[in-house]
Every structure is written in structure tokens, then in C-alpha cells.
Design a protein around this motif. Structure first.
Motif, PDB file in Angstrom:
ATOM      1  N   PRO A 214     -18.595  41.832  48.823  1.00 45.90           N
ATOM      2  CA  PRO A 214     -19.296  40.470  48.508  1.00 45.90           C
ATOM      3  C   PRO A 214     -19.251  40.702  49.907  1.00 45.90           C
ATOM      4  CG  PRO A 214     -17.416  40.546  47.250  1.00 45.90           C
ATOM      5  CD  PRO A 214     -17.169  42.208  47.656  1.00 45.90           C
ATOM      6  N   PHE A 215     -20.038  39.419  50.194  1.00 41.83           N
ATOM      7  CA  PHE A 215     -20.802  39.082  51.554  1.00 41.83           C
ATOM      8  C   PHE A 215     -21.825  37.953  51.714  1.00 41.83           C
ATOM      9  CE2 PHE A 215     -23.851  42.357  51.106  1.00 41.83           C
ATOM     10  CZ  PHE A 215     -24.885  41.571  52.515  1.00 41.83           C
ATOM     11  N   VAL A 216     -21.676  37.102  52.333  1.00 44.67           N
ATOM     12  CA  VAL A 216     -23.014  35.674  52.774  1.00 44.67           C
ATOM     13  C   VAL A 216     -23.062  35.393  54.315  1.00 44.67           C
ATOM     14  CG1 VAL A 216     -21.588  34.089  50.785  1.00 44.67           C
ATOM     15  CG2 VAL A 216     -21.492  34.234  53.240  1.00 44.67           C
ATOM     16  N   VAL A 217     -24.182  35.720  54.338  1.00 45.15           N
ATOM     17  CA  VAL A 217     -24.985  35.381  55.291  1.00 45.15           C
ATOM     18  C   VAL A 217     -24.908  34.160  56.015  1.00 45.15           C
ATOM     19  CG1 VAL A 217     -26.882  36.699  57.049  1.00 45.15           C
ATOM     20  CG2 VAL A 217     -26.107  37.651  55.606  1.00 45.15           C
ATOM     21  N   ALA A 218     -24.412  33.682  57.199  1.00 46.08           N
ATOM     22  CA  ALA A 218     -24.722  32.806  57.512  1.00 46.08           C
ATOM     23  C   ALA A 218     -25.383  32.401  59.096  1.00 46.08           C
ATOM     24  CB  ALA A 218     -23.493  31.790  58.071  1.00 46.08           C
ATOM     25  N   VAL A 219     -26.312  31.156  59.342  1.00 43.57           N
ATOM     26  CA  VAL A 219     -26.998  31.634  60.464  1.00 43.57           C
ATOM     27  C   VAL A 219     -26.137  30.728  62.177  1.00 43.57           C
ATOM     28  CG1 VAL A 219     -29.405  30.633  61.710  1.00 43.57           C
ATOM     29  CG2 VAL A 219     -29.606  31.927  59.630  1.00 43.57           C
TER      30      VAL A 219
ATOM     31  N   THR B 292     -15.303  21.359  59.931  1.00 39.96           N
ATOM     32  CA  THR B 292     -16.182  21.533  58.806  1.00 39.96           C
ATOM     33  C   THR B 292     -17.073  22.045  58.034  1.00 39.96           C
ATOM     34  OG1 THR B 292     -15.796  19.302  58.524  1.00 39.96           O
ATOM     35  CG2 THR B 292     -17.117  19.866  56.844  1.00 39.96           C
ATOM     36  N   SER B 293     -18.126  22.517  59.504  1.00 41.82           N
ATOM     37  CA  SER B 293     -19.541  23.534  58.897  1.00 41.82           C
ATOM     38  C   SER B 293     -18.661  24.606  59.212  1.00 41.82           C
ATOM     39  CB  SER B 293     -20.283  23.500  60.462  1.00 41.82           C
ATOM     40  OG  SER B 293     -21.482  24.066  60.410  1.00 41.82           O
ATOM     41  N   ALA B 294     -18.372  25.538  59.214  1.00 45.74           N
ATOM     42  CA  ALA B 294     -17.556  26.683  59.727  1.00 45.74           C
ATOM     43  C   ALA B 294     -16.725  26.197  57.946  1.00 45.74           C
ATOM     44  CB  ALA B 294     -16.462  26.981  60.930  1.00 45.74           C
ATOM     45  N   ARG B 295     -15.896  25.997  57.428  1.00 47.74           N
ATOM     46  CA  ARG B 295     -14.701  26.030  56.674  1.00 47.74           C
ATOM     47  C   ARG B 295     -16.018  26.004  54.991  1.00 47.74           C
ATOM     48  NH1 ARG B 295     -13.447  21.971  52.566  1.00 47.74           N
ATOM     49  NH2 ARG B 295     -13.900  20.295  54.860  1.00 47.74           N
ATOM     50  N   ASN B 296     -17.427  25.192  55.462  1.00 45.34           N
ATOM     51  CA  ASN B 296     -18.374  25.242  54.343  1.00 45.34           C
ATOM     52  C   ASN B 296     -18.957  26.500  54.467  1.00 45.34           C
ATOM     53  OD1 ASN B 296     -17.664  23.266  53.440  1.00 45.34           O
ATOM     54  ND2 ASN B 296     -19.320  21.798  54.878  1.00 45.34           N
ATOM     55  N   VAL B 297     -18.881  27.449  55.114  1.00 50.52           N
ATOM     56  CA  VAL B 297     -19.070  28.874  54.796  1.00 50.52           C
ATOM     57  C   VAL B 297     -18.152  29.778  54.185  1.00 50.52           C
ATOM     58  CG1 VAL B 297     -19.561  30.780  55.894  1.00 50.52           C
ATOM     59  CG2 VAL B 297     -20.559  29.015  56.729  1.00 50.52           C
ATOM     60  N   LEU B 298     -16.879  29.299  54.342  1.00 59.62           N
ATOM     61  CA  LEU B 298     -15.987  29.636  54.155  1.00 59.62           C
ATOM     62  C   LEU B 298     -16.033  29.500  51.977  1.00 59.62           C
ATOM     63  CD1 LEU B 298     -13.077  30.108  56.775  1.00 59.62           C
ATOM     64  CD2 LEU B 298     -14.764  31.614  56.107  1.00 59.62           C
ATOM     65  N   ILE B 299     -16.369  28.574  51.813  1.00 58.65           N
ATOM     66  CA  ILE B 299     -16.107  28.010  50.476  1.00 58.65           C
ATOM     67  C   ILE B 299     -17.482  28.497  49.642  1.00 58.65           C
ATOM     68  CG2 ILE B 299     -16.449  26.000  48.927  1.00 58.65           C
ATOM     69  CD1 ILE B 299     -15.450  24.475  51.387  1.00 58.65           C
ATOM     70  N   THR B 300     -18.908  29.227  50.617  1.00 59.68           N
ATOM     71  CA  THR B 300     -19.328  29.640  50.240  1.00 59.68           C
ATOM     72  C   THR B 300     -19.218  31.016  49.615  1.00 59.68           C
ATOM     73  OG1 THR B 300     -21.413  28.047  51.130  1.00 59.68           O
ATOM     74  CG2 THR B 300     -22.055  29.880  50.050  1.00 59.68           C
ATOM     75  N   LEU B 301     -19.049  31.197  50.988  1.00 58.79           N
ATOM     76  CA  LEU B 301     -18.541  32.946  50.292  1.00 58.79           C
ATOM     77  C   LEU B 301     -17.246  32.732  49.185  1.00 58.79           C
ATOM     78  CD1 LEU B 301     -17.827  36.049  50.530  1.00 58.79           C
ATOM     79  CD2 LEU B 301     -16.761  35.878  52.823  1.00 58.79           C
ATOM     80  N   ALA B 302     -16.092  32.411  49.352  1.00 62.36           N
ATOM     81  CA  ALA B 302     -15.397  31.884  47.680  1.00 62.36           C
ATOM     82  C   ALA B 302     -16.102  31.310  46.710  1.00 62.36           C
ATOM     83  CB  ALA B 302     -14.565  31.456  47.665  1.00 62.36           C
ATOM     84  N   GLU B 303     -17.281  30.991  46.639  1.00 62.19           N
ATOM     85  CA  GLU B 303     -17.735  31.202  45.113  1.00 62.19           C
ATOM     86  C   GLU B 303     -18.073  31.535  44.782  1.00 62.19           C
ATOM     87  OE1 GLU B 303     -18.551  25.285  45.956  1.00 62.19           O
ATOM     88  OE2 GLU B 303     -20.403  27.625  46.421  1.00 62.19           O
ATOM     89  N   HIS B 304     -19.145  32.414  46.486  1.00 63.68           N
ATOM     90  CA  HIS B 304     -19.921  34.003  45.518  1.00 63.68           C
ATOM     91  C   HIS B 304     -19.641  35.048  45.097  1.00 63.68           C
ATOM     92  CE1 HIS B 304     -23.117  36.977  46.584  1.00 63.68           C
ATOM     93  NE2 HIS B 304     -22.295  37.864  47.412  1.00 63.68           N
ATOM     94  N   ILE B 305     -17.914  35.201  46.038  1.00 65.66           N
ATOM     95  CA  ILE B 305     -17.168  36.473  44.839  1.00 65.66           C
ATOM     96  C   ILE B 305     -16.746  35.885  43.749  1.00 65.66           C
ATOM     97  CG2 ILE B 305     -15.005  37.248  45.305  1.00 65.66           C
ATOM     98  CD1 ILE B 305     -15.408  36.581  48.006  1.00 65.66           C
ATOM     99  N   THR B 306     -16.300  34.796  43.081  1.00 65.34           N
ATOM    100  CA  THR B 306     -15.827  34.077  41.981  1.00 65.34           C
ATOM    101  C   THR B 306     -16.935  33.686  41.301  1.00 65.34           C
ATOM    102  OG1 THR B 306     -14.006  32.743  42.976  1.00 65.34           O
ATOM    103  CG2 THR B 306     -14.701  32.169  40.731  1.00 65.34           C
ATOM    104  N   THR B 307     -18.269  33.890  41.585  1.00 69.73           N
ATOM    105  CA  THR B 307     -19.381  33.934  40.318  1.00 69.73           C
ATOM    106  C   THR B 307     -19.600  34.887  40.346  1.00 69.73           C
ATOM    107  OG1 THR B 307     -20.687  32.480  41.770  1.00 69.73           O
ATOM    108  CG2 THR B 307     -19.164  31.057  40.637  1.00 69.73           C
TER     109      THR B 307
END
Length: 207
Positions: free
Chosen positions: A136-141, A176-191
Motif C-alpha cells: 500500500p502507498f500514498v502519493v504526497a506532493v 506536523t505536515s510530514a507526520r500528517n502524510v504518515l497518518i494518511t498512509l496508516a489510515e489507508h493501510i488500515t481501511t
């Protein structure tokens, strides 16, 4: 290589779960910066100074101030709860170091793909490799001072990004901004990726 400042503090005895994320992306996109922004320890950085030997090898177009490059991996750590720790590995962006990829991806729960819209074509090979990994992955600009604002739909089309893959923006320099990307990835994996090991999300603020 920056080993002198690396902080090798051991994990607390209370930690029972370790999660592994990769930060991937093209050359100069901000992977080292993001790992350093969120790491609770001074990260391990395998950087070397760019020399004339890289002329014609590393494309510095749009990166006039870049003087170093990652030749191995970056490593950082973030404690999310007293029982949960995240290991964060930044991958090298140049193709000549991609032989490390097969080893790095083993045991990875998720991947952040950083992109720079000023050099979007440098993301295509990375995305192909990430998609082929089946993780699973997310893309962050990563937003730079001269980054133009592009509609999300146009970016998805340019990157040929499936609808189910989260697309977000960040400032890799900001914790904070970088941490929010990691949270987005964790939520993506979980859901959305129940076939992969679930990544627990902590209710407490990272230390």
C-alpha cells in the motif's frame, strides 16, 4: 556519510510493535528532509557530496542548490505510543542505487511516494516500481517555494494514479505536515488494504 550524528538510542522496553514505512521518490524530491523532520532521533544519513563525476548522471535541472545525494538509505524513528514505534527508511532516488530496493521493501507495511510537480516525469519510474511491490502507498506532493498549484484531478491523470490511492500535499521540512502524510498512509493501510498486516494507529501525540 553522516554517521557521526546518528543517535542509536535503543527502543524502550515497553515497545511491542514496530511498523516499517519507506519514503520513496525521485532524485532531490525531499526524502531525506522528510525523514529528518519527523524522526525523534537524529537520523542516519548516507549522503555524499555531489561532484563533477555526477555530471551527465544525476539530473540537477530545477535543483540549483542541491549539493549532496543519498547513496544508501536514510533511517529515522518515531515513537507513536509506549508500545508502538515506526521505523522510517528513505530510499535513494537515482536508478543506479535501485539495487537496494528489493532488500528495503521486505517487511514494509506502506510507502510514501514523494513527488515534485516541477519534475513530475522523475516520478514515473518510481511509481512503477512501487506499484510492482504490491505494498500500500500514498502519493504526497512536496511543495517548494516555486511549486505551481495543480488540480488533484490533473495530477492523478499525469501520474496515472488509481482513484483508491490517496493523493496529498506536504511541506517535507515541517514536522506536523510530514507526520500528517504518515497518518494518511496508516489510515489507508488500515481501511483499504485488509490483505496486508494492519498498522495500529495511536491515539496519543507522537513524542
Amino acid at each position: 556519510m553522516d554517521f557521526d550524528g546518528f543517535d542509536p538510542r535503543p527502543l524502550p522496553d515497553t515497545v511491542t510493535t514496530v511498523v516499517k514505512f519507506l519514503v520513496a521518490g525521485g532524485f532531490g524530491v525531499g526524502k531525506t528532509t522528510l525523514v529528518g523532520a519527523v524522526s525523534e532521533i537524529r537520523p542516519l544519513r548516507t549522503e555524499e557530496t555531489l561532484t563533477t563525476a555526477t555530471v551527465g548522471v544525476d539530473d540537477l535541472t530545477g535543483l540549483p542548490d542541491k549539493t549532496t545525494t543519498t547513496v544508501g538509505v536514510d533511517f529515522g524513528r518515531l515513537t507513536l505510543a509506549d508500545w508502538l514505534t515506526l521505523y522510517l527508511f528513505g530510499t535513494p532516488g537515482q536508478q543506479r542505487f535501485w539495487h537496494l530496493w528489493n532488500d528495503l521493501v521486505v517487511g514494509t507495511h506502506g510507502i510514501v511516494v514523494l513527488v515534485d510537480t516541477r519534475r513530475l516525469d522523475h516520478s514515473f519510474d518510481v511509481l512503477e516500481r512501487v506499484e510492482g511491490a504490491g505494498v500500500p502507498f500514498v502519493v504526497a506532493v512536496n511543495t517548494f517555494p516555486d511549486t505551481l498549484d495543480h488540480p488533484a484531478s490533473a495530477l492523478r491523470q499525469a501520474l496515472d494514479l488509481p482513484d483508491h490511492v490517496p493523493l496529498t500535499t506536504c511541506d517535507a521540512r515541517d514536522r506536523t505536515s510530514a507526520r500528517n502524510v504518515l497518518i494518511t498512509l496508516a489510515e489507508h493501510i488500515t481501511t483499504t488494504a485488509p490483505h496486508t498486516p494492519a498498522v495500529p494507529t495511536a491515539a496519543t501525540e507522537p513524542t
